[in-house]
Design an enzyme around this catalytic site. Sequence first.
Site, PDB file in Angstrom:
ATOM      1  N   ASP A  60      54.604   0.489  45.176  1.00  0.00           N
ATOM      2  CA  ASP A  60      54.241   1.263  43.994  1.00  0.00           C
ATOM      3  C   ASP A  60      55.138   0.767  42.856  1.00  0.00           C
ATOM      4  O   ASP A  60      56.356   0.930  42.905  1.00  0.00           O
ATOM      5  CB  ASP A  60      54.446   2.759  44.245  1.00  0.00           C
ATOM      6  N   PHE A  89      57.892   9.308  45.111  1.00  0.00           N
ATOM      7  CA  PHE A  89      57.098  10.177  44.244  1.00  0.00           C
ATOM      8  C   PHE A  89      56.090  10.955  45.098  1.00  0.00           C
ATOM      9  O   PHE A  89      55.512  10.411  46.045  1.00  0.00           O
ATOM     10  CB  PHE A  89      56.386   9.312  43.201  1.00  0.00           C
ATOM     11  N   ARG A 121      66.323  13.118  33.400  1.00  0.00           N
ATOM     12  CA  ARG A 121      66.016  11.697  33.470  1.00  0.00           C
ATOM     13  C   ARG A 121      65.920  11.161  32.047  1.00  0.00           C
ATOM     14  O   ARG A 121      65.198  11.725  31.222  1.00  0.00           O
ATOM     15  CB  ARG A 121      64.664  11.558  34.178  1.00  0.00           C
ATOM     16  N   TYR A 148      50.608   3.853  32.109  1.00  0.00           N
ATOM     17  CA  TYR A 148      50.904   4.751  30.974  1.00  0.00           C
ATOM     18  C   TYR A 148      52.388   4.976  30.763  1.00  0.00           C
ATOM     19  O   TYR A 148      52.767   5.760  29.915  1.00  0.00           O
ATOM     20  CB  TYR A 148      50.153   6.081  31.084  1.00  0.00           C
ATOM     21  N   LYS A 149      53.220   4.293  31.525  1.00  0.00           N
ATOM     22  CA  LYS A 149      54.666   4.422  31.345  1.00  0.00           C
ATOM     23  C   LYS A 149      55.154   3.260  30.471  1.00  0.00           C
ATOM     24  O   LYS A 149      54.906   3.238  29.278  1.00  0.00           O
ATOM     25  CB  LYS A 149      55.331   4.457  32.720  1.00  0.00           C
TER      26      LYS A 149
END
Lengths: 417, 417
Positions: free
Chosen positions: B203, B126, B377, B228-229
């Site tokens: 991560d 990322f 995705r 928040y995922k």
Amino acid sequence: MDLSRAAAEHRDAADPLAAFRARFAGTDDDVLYLDGNSLGRMPRETPAALARVVEDEWARGLVGSWSSWIGTATRIGDLLAEGVLGARPGEVLVGDSTSVDLYKLLVAAADARPGRDVLVCCADDFPTDRYIVAGVAAARGMTVREVPADVDEGLDPAVLAAALDERVAVVVLSAVAYRSGALADVAAVTAAARDVGALVLWDLSHAAGAVPVDLAGNGADLAVGCTYKYLNGGPGAPAFLYVRAQLQEQLHQPIWGWFGQRDQFAMGPAYDPVPGIERFGVGTPPVLAMAAVEVGARLVAEAGVERLAAKGRALGELMVALADAWLVPHGVALASPRDPARRGSHVTLAHPRAWQLTQALVDRGVVPDFRTPDRVRLGPAPLYTRFVDVWDAMDRFRKVLATGVHEGYPTERARVT
Amino acid sequence: MDLSRAAAEHRDAADPLAAFRARFAGTDDDVLYLDGNSLGRMPRETPAALARVVEDEWARGLVGSWSSWIGTATRIGDLLAEGVLGARPGEVLVGDSTSVDLYKLLVAAADARPGRDVLVCCADDFPTDRYIVAGVAAARGMTVREVPADVDEGLDPAVLAAALDERVAVVVLSAVAYRSGALADVAAVTAAARDVGALVLWDLSHAAGAVPVDLAGNGADLAVGCTYKYLNGGPGAPAFLYVRAQLQEQLHQPIWGWFGQRDQFAMGPAYDPVPGIERFGVGTPPVLAMAAVEVGARLVAEAGVERLAAKGRALGELMVALADAWLVPHGVALASPRDPARRGSHVTLAHPRAWQLTQALVDRGVVPDFRTPDRVRLGPAPLYTRFVDVWDAMDRFRKVLATGVHEGYPTERARVT
């Protein structure tokens, strides 16, 4: 000054900011809250603003709401710039904590002054400011010059001037001292630092929303500040940072997060920061918390910092006069500058039994703030504190002292945890 | 595999996690939300939790509520440690953004390996991870080794092993790759790095709440991750960081904020960090945002990561089978590992018209996530995505491709701003 309660009532009746009080929760109960300089009260609009973000934007709009959230950090930044800080649009960004923002700008500023090996801060500044200066200095092999300040009167400009020379890269200083409330002279310090080629990084935590800081007019280069005190953004609300427009492209902050990246969603191979204030952003900003900041900032902008500062000075003058009349005879001493032009919006009193007095006051509906070892900090917030609130609080304070009831409270401050 | 809709309905009826769906807002409308890996849905309990913090604790409790807020960062940390991450109490702290947390731990880890001059990361990781590694390397005069990864299959352990030697201080790697969903082998990478004396900083943004990461069992030293995922903590919710207990006192993070300080309210002259996980804290934590994180984390812990991962694998297998049957004939290619044991909870598909397809799907009530330049995705979230949701989404996807309706959408992605 007429020190009667009737005179205080009369001043409330004439207060042009009086109507703002009703826009804060809890102002209809009888708590005399004098800790708005630590945690501001909740604006009554905040729950609805949060509900809008949570229930409309998050729950219903889902990830599509990022098209509006993405602009929040600069939208609130611009609101603070123009409405509160005397800066220009594009110079203020909201996000991260005050401490993280201070770190980012301090490293960026030190990098912009290569070859200089000294950081200056004030020995009586707020702990996080001193610790972050020490940490950055340690990591870079720099020296810290901690300038002594009179804990009551604040920093003497001549003492600061003596610490400035061409070894100094950055000066970190609070515009309003957290303990005494002493005001620094933003323009004079900025100019003195500039004369030796140093940058000043202002901490506006106790200043923003309380006094005009006029960053553009004072030629300030860098600043950070808190939004949960006089800006009423809620506990731990995200901080703001300010970088003068002309400096932005010269500065490189050390935490190369994707929210500082040009064309962020291209997700390109190399970090290439945007030219503007967003280059000082790092990670995804806390959208819920920012919604509360926006409400608080808008109220301050609506009231106007000049009017708030004028009322803050008047509340402070009344408090000092009542302290002189009622508390000093019981061994209380003023621990703030006596001249109201040299104070922010809070007034600090010293007494050897400060912690016991704080507890006794809280039990009697007065909420001050204790600062170790012997200070009681009284922070009337001009948006919602009335003159009669100051009068009543000081009246309860004198009764505590007169009866000695505070002597029955524990002398050791219990750990907050 | 039976690819009928009836078979999908049957699997939903047998799903032990089915009851969790009703605990999320919006699950009674007909949006097929497959972007829970970008922004998780809102738990229905969240507004009440926020109201409690805002209206009871802030508005009424005022500054006195800090006696409970002060423990929030470690309380949620412990909940994540035990309920989600397979770590021990006292090893996880919540606060700051993922990017800031990554920076803090990366600098601390590099400092703990003096004399080593290489940081390793993955070329397909990322952006914020790669940028922060680059920034820390630039500031310290270190070299970055960007290990190539197959963007579909993930990192080849042999390729990573070839990049490890005694010059390497720290390896930064995602446990689940953000684009392909490829799983890394946490235990094997940790052991390989330890063999050369390097630390691995994981991560967990796309892993936490989706797959078991078993940090203690895998011997992991350091990790950060997003809430928040799959943890449904809300837009921009504060991140978490993990430091193995035995390492904590050896590590010194670079941002010396007052929330890392021993006896914080003594406000002493010198920074002296607490021995435990709180030494990695910096500024005042965002209390409102943390309340939402706590709700989301508690739901994941209640459901259990093993059950979530099993359902996530099953949803992914159905999606891949339907893609093979319905989409591949239209030029779509699988861009994730085919073996479900090598995937997190999301599946990525490649098509030259990915951006147009994304728009066409959104207009038909399917919310996927576009990743430049040619990836769609699809992130089913096992807490609230049903098997029929996957079936219906893929059905709409095949109809878009069959009719070619996506060809009418703009080819350039509009800027999110």
